[in-house]
Write an enzyme that holds these catalytic residues in place. Structure first.
Site, PDB file in Angstrom:
ATOM      1  N   HIS A  57      54.135  27.948 -69.781  1.00  0.00           N
ATOM      2  CA  HIS A  57      54.868  29.152 -69.362  1.00  0.00           C
ATOM      3  C   HIS A  57      55.598  29.745 -70.559  1.00  0.00           C
ATOM      4  CE1 HIS A  57      54.270  27.161 -65.467  1.00  0.00           C
ATOM      5  NE2 HIS A  57      54.291  28.388 -64.983  1.00  0.00           N
TER       6      HIS A  57
ATOM      7  N   ARG B  44      59.974  31.796 -75.903  1.00  0.00           N
ATOM      8  CA  ARG B  44      59.704  30.348 -75.946  1.00  0.00           C
ATOM      9  C   ARG B  44      58.429  30.096 -75.161  1.00  0.00           C
ATOM     10  NH1 ARG B  44      61.290  26.095 -72.203  1.00  0.00           N
ATOM     11  NH2 ARG B  44      62.813  27.549 -71.331  1.00  0.00           N
ATOM     12  N   TYR B  45      57.382  29.803 -75.882  1.00  0.00           N
ATOM     13  CA  TYR B  45      56.120  29.397 -75.276  1.00  0.00           C
ATOM     14  C   TYR B  45      56.231  27.896 -75.025  1.00  0.00           C
ATOM     15  CZ  TYR B  45      53.910  33.842 -76.490  1.00  0.00           C
ATOM     16  OH  TYR B  45      53.577  35.177 -76.576  1.00  0.00           O
ATOM     17  N   CYS B  46      56.503  27.533 -73.800  1.00  0.00           N
ATOM     18  CA  CYS B  46      56.703  26.140 -73.399  1.00  0.00           C
ATOM     19  C   CYS B  46      55.352  25.599 -72.921  1.00  0.00           C
ATOM     20  CB  CYS B  46      57.753  26.081 -72.292  1.00  0.00           C
ATOM     21  SG  CYS B  46      58.195  24.414 -71.804  1.00  0.00           S
ATOM     22  N   MET B  47      54.701  24.817 -73.769  1.00  0.00           N
ATOM     23  CA  MET B  47      53.333  24.389 -73.508  1.00  0.00           C
ATOM     24  C   MET B  47      53.272  22.927 -73.071  1.00  0.00           C
ATOM     25  SD  MET B  47      51.579  27.139 -74.174  1.00  0.00           S
ATOM     26  CE  MET B  47      52.929  27.967 -73.368  1.00  0.00           C
TER      27      MET B  47
END
Length: 159
Positions: free
Chosen positions: A133, A146-149
């Site tokens: 997300h 913030r690309y929270c992978m």
């Protein structure tokens, strides 16, 4: 009466779809049963749970949340380069977090209202598979994203 209800239903559906596209939301790519079978043979059970079933791994109990090596993060499904260690930062969340993808054209965004939350899902554009997300609480000096992978959606290649 049935005709009016049918027309109203059609109008609501068309309005909803057009609003999603006006907001820049990518349409969710549906993964067919055949594709699911193919992915099941190509991905590990953990990768399948995360990428196909849209699972989330536990924070601080995944491969890359604390990885500080230089390199790139590729899709566990396709091998496409998605993120770079140069854009990775410690978000304090327990998941690998990045300020941006290497190529914004390789990811797409989908509105996600699961679990009673409003979020934006990040998918691999070429496959429609779930990666994680995106949030607006990243470093302000690097765009604020913030690309929270999920580590399970990625493979790390050391450089």
């Amino acid at each position: 009466m049935k005709r009016i209800i049918g027309i109203a239903g059609l109008f609501v559906a068309l309005f909803t779809l057009s609003c999603q596209q006006m907001n820049g939301q990518a349409n969710q790519q549906k993964i067919s049963d055949k594709q699911k079978t193919d992915w099941k043979s190509k991905l590990t059970p953990n990768q399948y749970e995360i990428m196909v079933d849209k699972g989330t791994e536990p924070p601080y109990k995944n491969a890359y949340w604390n990885n500080h090596q230089k390199g790139v993060y590729v899709s566990a499904a396709t091998g496409e380069v998605l993120f770079s260690s140069a854009d990775k930062f410690d978000s304090g969340t327990g998941w690998p977090s990045f300020t941006k993808p290497v190529d914004p054209n390789k990811v797409a965004f989908v509105k996600d209202n699961s679990y009673g939350m409003q979020r934006t899902e990040v998918i691999e554009k070429s496959t429609g598979l779930h990666l994680g997300h995106i949030f607006d609480d990243g470093p302000a000096d690097k765009g604020g994203k913030r690309y929270c992978m999920n580590s399970g959606a990625l493979k790390f290649i050391k450089q």
